[in-house]
Motif scaffolding. Sequence first.
Motif, PDB file in Angstrom:
ATOM      1  N   LEU A 178       0.844  -1.185   0.000  1.00 22.70           N
ATOM      2  CA  LEU A 178       0.000   0.000   0.000  1.00 22.70           C
ATOM      3  C   LEU A 178       0.879   1.234   0.000  1.00 22.70           C
ATOM      4  O   LEU A 178       1.814   1.323   0.798  1.00 22.70           O
ATOM      5  CB  LEU A 178      -0.918   0.031   1.224  1.00 22.70           C
ATOM      6  N   ALA A 179       0.586   2.187  -0.891  1.00 24.42           N
ATOM      7  CA  ALA A 179       1.333   3.434  -0.936  1.00 24.42           C
ATOM      8  C   ALA A 179       0.373   4.570  -1.240  1.00 24.42           C
ATOM      9  O   ALA A 179      -0.639   4.386  -1.910  1.00 24.42           O
ATOM     10  CB  ALA A 179       2.429   3.368  -2.013  1.00 24.42           C
ATOM     11  N   GLY A 180       0.693   5.758  -0.731  1.00 21.32           N
ATOM     12  CA  GLY A 180      -0.179   6.906  -0.929  1.00 21.32           C
ATOM     13  C   GLY A 180      -1.319   6.899   0.075  1.00 21.32           C
ATOM     14  O   GLY A 180      -1.196   6.390   1.191  1.00 21.32           O
ATOM     15  N   ASP A 181      -2.449   7.458  -0.336  1.00 21.73           N
ATOM     16  CA  ASP A 181      -3.604   7.564   0.562  1.00 21.73           C
ATOM     17  C   ASP A 181      -4.409   6.279   0.558  1.00 21.73           C
ATOM     18  O   ASP A 181      -4.688   5.701  -0.510  1.00 21.73           O
ATOM     19  CB  ASP A 181      -4.516   8.724   0.139  1.00 21.73           C
ATOM     20  N   ARG A 182      -4.788   5.847   1.749  1.00 21.63           N
ATOM     21  CA  ARG A 182      -5.724   4.714   1.875  1.00 21.63           C
ATOM     22  C   ARG A 182      -7.157   5.234   1.774  1.00 21.63           C
ATOM     23  O   ARG A 182      -8.005   4.626   1.136  1.00 21.63           O
ATOM     24  CB  ARG A 182      -5.505   4.001   3.222  1.00 21.63           C
ATOM     25  N   ASP A 183      -7.439   6.350   2.454  1.00 19.99           N
ATOM     26  CA  ASP A 183      -8.721   7.051   2.308  1.00 19.99           C
ATOM     27  C   ASP A 183      -8.450   8.294   1.486  1.00 19.99           C
ATOM     28  O   ASP A 183      -7.734   9.199   1.930  1.00 19.99           O
ATOM     29  CB  ASP A 183      -9.300   7.436   3.671  1.00 19.99           C
ATOM     30  N   ARG A 184      -9.004   8.361   0.319  1.00 19.62           N
ATOM     31  CA  ARG A 184      -8.666   9.429  -0.602  1.00 19.62           C
ATOM     32  C   ARG A 184      -9.367  10.735  -0.227  1.00 19.62           C
ATOM     33  O   ARG A 184     -10.440  10.730   0.351  1.00 19.62           O
ATOM     34  CB  ARG A 184      -9.021   9.026  -2.030  1.00 19.62           C
ATOM     35  N   HIS A 185      -8.729  11.838  -0.589  1.00 22.71           N
ATOM     36  CA  HIS A 185      -9.291  13.136  -0.277  1.00 22.71           C
ATOM     37  C   HIS A 185     -10.285  13.531  -1.366  1.00 22.71           C
ATOM     38  O   HIS A 185     -10.294  12.988  -2.470  1.00 22.71           O
ATOM     39  CB  HIS A 185      -8.189  14.187  -0.172  1.00 22.71           C
ATOM     40  N   ASP A 216      -3.329  -0.322   8.466  1.00 24.48           N
ATOM     41  CA  ASP A 216      -4.095  -0.792   7.318  1.00 24.48           C
ATOM     42  C   ASP A 216      -3.613  -2.174   6.878  1.00 24.48           C
ATOM     43  O   ASP A 216      -4.424  -3.037   6.520  1.00 24.48           O
ATOM     44  CB  ASP A 216      -3.968   0.192   6.163  1.00 24.48           C
ATOM     45  N   ALA A 217      -2.303  -2.369   6.881  1.00 29.86           N
ATOM     46  CA  ALA A 217      -1.769  -3.673   6.513  1.00 29.86           C
ATOM     47  C   ALA A 217      -2.205  -4.732   7.517  1.00 29.86           C
ATOM     48  O   ALA A 217      -2.539  -5.869   7.151  1.00 29.86           O
ATOM     49  CB  ALA A 217      -0.248  -3.609   6.426  1.00 29.86           C
ATOM     50  N   ILE A 218      -2.201  -4.385   8.806  1.00 31.60           N
ATOM     51  CA  ILE A 218      -2.653  -5.324   9.840  1.00 31.60           C
ATOM     52  C   ILE A 218      -4.136  -5.626   9.679  1.00 31.60           C
ATOM     53  O   ILE A 218      -4.584  -6.773   9.800  1.00 31.60           O
ATOM     54  CB  ILE A 218      -2.352  -4.748  11.238  1.00 31.60           C
ATOM     55  N   ASP A 219      -4.915  -4.597   9.390  1.00 33.57           N
ATOM     56  CA  ASP A 219      -6.356  -4.793   9.228  1.00 33.57           C
ATOM     57  C   ASP A 219      -6.655  -5.737   8.070  1.00 33.57           C
ATOM     58  O   ASP A 219      -7.549  -6.583   8.163  1.00 33.57           O
ATOM     59  CB  ASP A 219      -7.030  -3.448   8.996  1.00 33.57           C
ATOM     60  N   LEU A 220      -5.912  -5.621   6.974  1.00 31.54           N
ATOM     61  CA  LEU A 220      -6.120  -6.534   5.852  1.00 31.54           C
ATOM     62  C   LEU A 220      -5.819  -7.970   6.250  1.00 31.54           C
ATOM     63  O   LEU A 220      -6.509  -8.912   5.839  1.00 31.54           O
ATOM     64  CB  LEU A 220      -5.249  -6.113   4.667  1.00 31.54           C
ATOM     65  N   ALA A 221      -4.793  -8.164   7.071  1.00 24.89           N
ATOM     66  CA  ALA A 221      -4.486  -9.513   7.556  1.00 24.89           C
ATOM     67  C   ALA A 221      -5.641 -10.060   8.390  1.00 24.89           C
ATOM     68  O   ALA A 221      -6.021 -11.233   8.272  1.00 24.89           O
ATOM     69  CB  ALA A 221      -3.192  -9.492   8.357  1.00 24.89           C
ATOM     70  N   ARG A 222      -6.199  -9.232   9.244  1.00 26.44           N
ATOM     71  CA  ARG A 222      -7.336  -9.673  10.066  1.00 26.44           C
ATOM     72  C   ARG A 222      -8.540 -10.016   9.192  1.00 26.44           C
ATOM     73  O   ARG A 222      -9.240 -10.998   9.432  1.00 26.44           O
ATOM     74  CB  ARG A 222      -7.713  -8.587  11.074  1.00 26.44           C
ATOM     75  N   PRO A 279       7.490   4.949  -2.880  1.00 25.01           N
ATOM     76  CA  PRO A 279       6.922   6.117  -2.177  1.00 25.01           C
ATOM     77  C   PRO A 279       7.232   6.049  -0.687  1.00 25.01           C
ATOM     78  O   PRO A 279       7.324   4.957  -0.110  1.00 25.01           O
ATOM     79  CB  PRO A 279       5.414   6.002  -2.440  1.00 25.01           C
ATOM     80  N   PRO A 280       7.381   7.185  -0.024  1.00 25.50           N
ATOM     81  CA  PRO A 280       7.641   7.184   1.420  1.00 25.50           C
ATOM     82  C   PRO A 280       6.520   6.486   2.183  1.00 25.50           C
ATOM     83  O   PRO A 280       5.366   6.503   1.794  1.00 25.50           O
ATOM     84  CB  PRO A 280       7.714   8.677   1.772  1.00 25.50           C
ATOM     85  N   ARG A 281       6.896   5.855   3.255  1.00 27.35           N
ATOM     86  CA  ARG A 281       5.974   5.216   4.199  1.00 27.35           C
ATOM     87  C   ARG A 281       5.164   4.087   3.547  1.00 27.35           C
ATOM     88  O   ARG A 281       4.030   3.799   3.926  1.00 27.35           O
ATOM     89  CB  ARG A 281       5.024   6.220   4.834  1.00 27.35           C
ATOM     90  N   THR A 282       5.762   3.414   2.548  1.00 20.23           N
ATOM     91  CA  THR A 282       5.089   2.270   1.940  1.00 20.23           C
ATOM     92  C   THR A 282       4.929   1.159   2.974  1.00 20.23           C
ATOM     93  O   THR A 282       5.860   0.865   3.729  1.00 20.23           O
ATOM     94  CB  THR A 282       5.877   1.749   0.736  1.00 20.23           C
ATOM     95  N   VAL A 283       3.751   0.546   3.026  1.00 17.32           N
ATOM     96  CA  VAL A 283       3.505  -0.562   3.946  1.00 17.32           C
ATOM     97  C   VAL A 283       3.217  -1.816   3.146  1.00 17.32           C
ATOM     98  O   VAL A 283       2.748  -1.769   2.006  1.00 17.32           O
ATOM     99  CB  VAL A 283       2.331  -0.261   4.898  1.00 17.32           C
ATOM    100  N   GLY A 284       3.528  -2.949   3.748  1.00 17.24           N
ATOM    101  CA  GLY A 284       3.331  -4.206   3.045  1.00 17.24           C
ATOM    102  C   GLY A 284       3.122  -5.354   3.991  1.00 17.24           C
ATOM    103  O   GLY A 284       3.165  -5.215   5.222  1.00 17.24           O
ATOM    104  N   ALA A 285       2.865  -6.517   3.414  1.00 15.94           N
ATOM    105  CA  ALA A 285       2.642  -7.730   4.197  1.00 15.94           C
ATOM    106  C   ALA A 285       2.904  -8.925   3.306  1.00 15.94           C
ATOM    107  O   ALA A 285       2.770  -8.850   2.075  1.00 15.94           O
ATOM    108  CB  ALA A 285       1.229  -7.779   4.744  1.00 15.94           C
ATOM    109  N   GLU A 286       3.268 -10.036   3.933  1.00 14.12           N
ATOM    110  CA  GLU A 286       3.429 -11.298   3.219  1.00 14.12           C
ATOM    111  C   GLU A 286       3.048 -12.422   4.168  1.00 14.12           C
ATOM    112  O   GLU A 286       3.614 -12.546   5.258  1.00 14.12           O
ATOM    113  CB  GLU A 286       4.854 -11.470   2.706  1.00 14.12           C
ATOM    114  N   LEU A 287       2.055 -13.227   3.749  1.00 19.77           N
ATOM    115  CA  LEU A 287       1.562 -14.334   4.564  1.00 19.77           C
ATOM    116  C   LEU A 287       1.727 -15.638   3.809  1.00 19.77           C
ATOM    117  O   LEU A 287       1.639 -15.683   2.571  1.00 19.77           O
ATOM    118  CB  LEU A 287       0.078 -14.133   4.907  1.00 19.77           C
ATOM    119  N   ASP A 288       1.958 -16.692   4.565  1.00 18.33           N
ATOM    120  CA  ASP A 288       2.057 -18.032   3.987  1.00 18.33           C
ATOM    121  C   ASP A 288       0.648 -18.573   3.791  1.00 18.33           C
ATOM    122  O   ASP A 288      -0.036 -18.941   4.752  1.00 18.33           O
ATOM    123  CB  ASP A 288       2.862 -18.937   4.921  1.00 18.33           C
TER     124      ASP A 288
END
Length: 849
Positions: free
Chosen positions: A650-657, A670-676, A729-738
Amino acid sequence: MLIPVDWLREYVAVPTDATGEQIAADLVRVGLEEEGLHTGGVTGPLVVGRVLTKEPEPQKNGKTINWCTVDVGESNGTGEPQGIVCGAHNFEPGDLVVVILPGGVISTPHGPLEVSARKTYGHVSAGMICSERELGIGDDHDGILVLTRKFADDDALISSLRPGMDAIPLLGLDRETVEVNVTPDRGYCFAIRGIAREYSHATRATFIDPAIALAAKAPEPTDEGIAVELRDDSPIRDRVGCDRYVARVVRGIDVSAPTPRWMATRLTEAGMRPISLPVDVTNYVMLGLGQPLHAFDLDTLEAPIVVRRARDGERLKTLDDQDRALDTGDLLITDRGGERPVAIAGVMGGAETEVGAGTRDVLIEAAHFEAVTIARTARRHKLPSEASRRFERGVDPALAAAAAQLAVDLLVEHGGGTVDPEVTDVGSPTPPAAITMSVGFPTRIVGVEYSDGQVVDVLESVGCDVTRNGDLLSVTPPTWRPDLTTAEDLVEEVARINGYDGIPSILPTPPGGAGLTHAQRVRRTVANVLATQGLSEIWSAPFVGADRYAALGLDVDAEVARSVRLANPLSDEQPLMRTRLLATMVDGLRRNVARGARDVALFEFGLVVDLDGPQRNAPTEDVGVLPTEETLAAIRAAVPPQPRHVGWLLAGDRDRHGWWGEGRPADVTDAIDLARVVGESLAVTLHVVADTVAPYHPGRCARVELADGSVVGHVGELHPKVVAALGLPPRTVGAELDLDVLTRAAEVTVQASTLTAFPMAQSDVALVVDEGVTAAAVEEALREGAGETLESVNLFDVYRGDQLEPGKKSLAYRLTFRAEDRTLTTDEVSALRDSAVKAAASRTGAVQR
């Protein structure tokens, strides 16, 4: 459509012992849908009573009630008068009324109500004197039902009434009404005539079409009748809006004459409210035969009548007192040679020509209007009516004269007056077109062997005119079946009349191996969930070089040791198979950003290699040589483990203006929430624990694991050095699950929790912990200490400030408790909360504020 059984018996020979349930089952066999079976909503002792005394008693609230004694004969078991409190005043001692005794049940808008003896207004009221609305036989609730007034026109009946007599059959509350759902293609079933015909098809009971005798009785049209012109300037689908118009005149009627009790009863049972004799007659004919009628006050009309389309700017005040702007697609009934609109054809009449108290002469309109025209008009004006419901499904054009004849007969019989000998009948409906069909076509389509005789008999029984020429049938549908236009329609008639239950249900045998595996269903579920969360799926080639591991901040030697090196790579710069999905996903993110995308959310499914030990080379065999079992085993052993992973970035805005406000950039939550969300979609409980691993930012990384501690993967914000090295992009977040771990966890059968109607109880606690203690650890401790009645734990506030010591933070949780078998007391909730706090203090050192 509500079908009173007693009314149905007049049209078709229903056996005297046939119940409403049996009739409904018979109708279902020929394709109608049963909606319900209705009887009077009163059970228990409902009897005739004679008022003996009536003593008004004013109350403090300004209301006056009547304390009555009522003779109910021996129906109460004692023969003594029954004391009853009544709030109505429209009766006097000596009147015969309807009384429901204790133990009886009446229907109310809120459900059944059992009547009992109870103390009210200082008296014990042992029963209830009923109104029409309470009995479900009318809308009058201003006063009670006085039998001597209701049956004033039947002296013999009144003289036979005795206190204690059962009032249920007297009021017709034991009569049954069958309710069916009429599908759009079966408009002729919006009448008792059509339902009777279908019942005859189902049971072979004798049906005599009442329209035949009425049509034979109707006089021939004359030139002296009221002038009517059919003028349609915008035909639809080569069909004019009105192709037949019948007008009959009845003069000198008494519009105040009461509607016959039998007619009012049938209208009520069919779901319509009796209004006045002319209106009730037109409704009765419509429900019986299926032809909507309209009654005009003849004195308000000025001939000639013209049926035409509306003009721009025209308006009409309809019977519901609404002034409506008309559309050029609306079909109108007009008088004065087409100058004044007096009704919206097939939908609703106008207020100016309404039959009122002063009406003496009535014009009965029986017309045939085009279905699409009426349907569009009714929807355009949001004005559905019983007439439009029938016209838009198709009304029998041959029925108009018969329906008008029945209406004038009823008006003359019950309203007095005389019928004009002049009859207007203009227009010529287009006859149904013949359909050519092979006599064996139904057998080929349905798959059931129908004899030639069966096919012809069925088509003739539904009213078709059948002519045979060899194997070909020329079938002309009846005028009341506008839905029969193709050979397939005729096949459906053959199938349903012979019985859908005669069509065998043969389950086809699926080929072996069909269907999705559990792992495939898991992948589809996860993909759908992530897509609905706004992420876009990508695919990236699984090849990397050692420099990518370095850019991700990984231990390059360790990662290379776990990687499989390709003997013939596509690129010398990418000779390795990836060990992590994020290693190649970042290329997709970088490409999207480079092409102008600002807010990007991507996910990918893919295989990674997890080489454990030295890389093995698989043996080979010459072409055409069948490998031995030993060779096959060596090949399989050389293939490294390849778990399937799912990752997202995820990069940029999660909730757009936008105009609604400022946007919100994506962060680690947001990355944690997607995992849940992924875990919830698979009914797998995931725990999130703080961790520190590359390529994530320390302090903004979490480990995702199962309840047993098995690691599923990691989520977090990418390290600033990784972001800089890869040009992300700055503050890019990510996740990887098996995904393989999740797939195995999702194989466990989910036990549904029992729903309980007992209320929840909530208690808030604020706990002070060291800065290094995670909220997840505190929540886990609270859950353990609270026990099984804990339904949820929610962190709703985090405080750091002057009121706390340095290095401390306050976490406020809301604990929700609910027991399955009882309402928890305040003491129980307090004890459970204290137990949870004690567990949190023991495990995390938390101190309650």
